[in-house]
Write a protein that holds these residues in place. Sequence first.
Motif, PDB file in Angstrom:
ATOM      1  N   ARG A 145       0.859  -1.185   0.000  1.00 53.24           N
ATOM      2  CA  ARG A 145       0.000   0.000   0.000  1.00 53.24           C
ATOM      3  C   ARG A 145       0.897   1.237   0.000  1.00 53.24           C
ATOM      4  O   ARG A 145       1.990   1.216   0.559  1.00 53.24           O
ATOM      5  N   PRO A 146       0.430   2.328  -0.600  1.00 55.58           N
ATOM      6  CA  PRO A 146       1.208   3.572  -0.552  1.00 55.58           C
ATOM      7  C   PRO A 146       1.377   4.045   0.892  1.00 55.58           C
ATOM      8  O   PRO A 146       0.550   3.764   1.758  1.00 55.58           O
ATOM      9  N   TYR A 147       2.457   4.776   1.127  1.00 53.35           N
ATOM     10  CA  TYR A 147       2.724   5.348   2.447  1.00 53.35           C
ATOM     11  C   TYR A 147       3.249   6.766   2.247  1.00 53.35           C
ATOM     12  O   TYR A 147       3.778   7.109   1.177  1.00 53.35           O
ATOM     13  N   ALA A 148       3.078   7.609   3.252  1.00 50.91           N
ATOM     14  CA  ALA A 148       3.547   8.992   3.160  1.00 50.91           C
ATOM     15  C   ALA A 148       5.052   9.000   2.927  1.00 50.91           C
ATOM     16  O   ALA A 148       5.800   8.299   3.618  1.00 50.91           O
ATOM     17  N   ALA A 149       5.493   9.778   1.956  1.00 49.96           N
ATOM     18  CA  ALA A 149       6.927   9.882   1.662  1.00 49.96           C
ATOM     19  C   ALA A 149       7.630  10.418   2.911  1.00 49.96           C
ATOM     20  O   ALA A 149       7.222  11.448   3.449  1.00 49.96           O
ATOM     21  N   PRO A 150       8.664   9.720   3.397  1.00 55.15           N
ATOM     22  CA  PRO A 150       9.339  10.158   4.632  1.00 55.15           C
ATOM     23  C   PRO A 150       9.813  11.610   4.593  1.00 55.15           C
ATOM     24  O   PRO A 150       9.738  12.307   5.604  1.00 55.15           O
ATOM     25  N   SER A 151      10.269  12.079   3.439  1.00 52.58           N
ATOM     26  CA  SER A 151      10.735  13.462   3.334  1.00 52.58           C
ATOM     27  C   SER A 151       9.572  14.444   3.286  1.00 52.58           C
ATOM     28  O   SER A 151       9.738  15.628   3.578  1.00 52.58           O
ATOM     29  N   GLY A 152       8.394  13.949   2.887  1.00 49.02           N
ATOM     30  CA  GLY A 152       7.232  14.813   2.726  1.00 49.02           C
ATOM     31  C   GLY A 152       7.309  15.705   1.507  1.00 49.02           C
ATOM     32  O   GLY A 152       6.480  16.583   1.326  1.00 49.02           O
ATOM     33  N   LYS A 153       8.319  15.487   0.665  1.00 48.99           N
ATOM     34  CA  LYS A 153       8.552  16.370  -0.470  1.00 48.99           C
ATOM     35  C   LYS A 153       8.517  15.609  -1.802  1.00 48.99           C
ATOM     36  O   LYS A 153       8.835  14.433  -1.861  1.00 48.99           O
ATOM     37  N   THR A 154       8.189  16.343  -2.845  1.00 50.73           N
ATOM     38  CA  THR A 154       8.272  15.834  -4.215  1.00 50.73           C
ATOM     39  C   THR A 154       9.729  15.930  -4.647  1.00 50.73           C
ATOM     40  O   THR A 154      10.373  16.953  -4.413  1.00 50.73           O
ATOM     41  N   PRO A 155      10.275  14.889  -5.254  1.00 48.39           N
ATOM     42  CA  PRO A 155      11.659  14.969  -5.749  1.00 48.39           C
ATOM     43  C   PRO A 155      11.826  16.163  -6.676  1.00 48.39           C
ATOM     44  O   PRO A 155      10.940  16.491  -7.474  1.00 48.39           O
ATOM     45  N   ASP A 156      12.972  16.819  -6.561  1.00 43.86           N
ATOM     46  CA  ASP A 156      13.249  18.020  -7.352  1.00 43.86           C
ATOM     47  C   ASP A 156      14.662  17.912  -7.893  1.00 43.86           C
ATOM     48  O   ASP A 156      15.608  17.717  -7.135  1.00 43.86           O
ATOM     49  N   HIS A 157      14.795  18.055  -9.210  1.00 41.32           N
ATOM     50  CA  HIS A 157      16.106  17.961  -9.845  1.00 41.32           C
ATOM     51  C   HIS A 157      16.700  19.323 -10.134  1.00 41.32           C
ATOM     52  O   HIS A 157      17.680  19.438 -10.849  1.00 41.32           O
ATOM     53  N   GLY A 158      16.066  20.376  -9.575  1.00 42.61           N
ATOM     54  CA  GLY A 158      16.594  21.716  -9.741  1.00 42.61           C
ATOM     55  C   GLY A 158      16.482  22.248 -11.156  1.00 42.61           C
ATOM     56  O   GLY A 158      17.239  23.126 -11.547  1.00 42.61           O
ATOM     57  N   LEU A 159      15.551  21.708 -11.920  1.00 48.56           N
ATOM     58  CA  LEU A 159      15.385  22.169 -13.305  1.00 48.56           C
ATOM     59  C   LEU A 159      14.456  23.356 -13.372  1.00 48.56           C
ATOM     60  O   LEU A 159      13.602  23.555 -12.648  1.00 48.56           O
TER      61      LEU A 159
END
Length: 159
Positions: A145-159
């Motif tokens: 089952r999905p779980y809350a992302a531990p970082s709480g953030k969307t990945p960002d590649h700085g683009l």
Amino acid sequence: MTDDARFADGRETPLNLGALDTDDLRVLSALAQDAVFPATEMRWQPARRRFALLLNRFRWEDRAAAQARGRPVERVRSLLVIEEVRQVSSFGIDRRDPDTVLSLLSLDYDGPPEGPGTLTLVLAGDGAIRLQVEALEARLRDVTRPYAAPSGKTPDHGL
């Protein structure tokens, strides 16, 4: 006259997708982008000609809904399985360190879909896993089952 289907009309179910050509693989690559996994979760089964990874996949398909509803973005454990693998090689990965965590950036295929070809798992930090395959055959399947992302953030590649 009927209306076209909308993404919002779909049910939330675990992913279970396959790729037999480069168009399909682009979809898997987008869904698996930014998945993380420990180096210990890679398995090559030469007798079965199969390579598998147990990933902690960011749920890109749910990001907009999570943000719209004010709930945390999610991750889910997923299996990425590549069939018809003849050879596996890697570079930029220290497999001796069991604490090494790898981040998948993309899945790239070079060769005709009917094979043979090379499927490259491009990793953050200039690492890669190269699979020599008889034909392009990959599957991505959510297994928890999905779980809350531990970082709480969307990945960002700085683009």
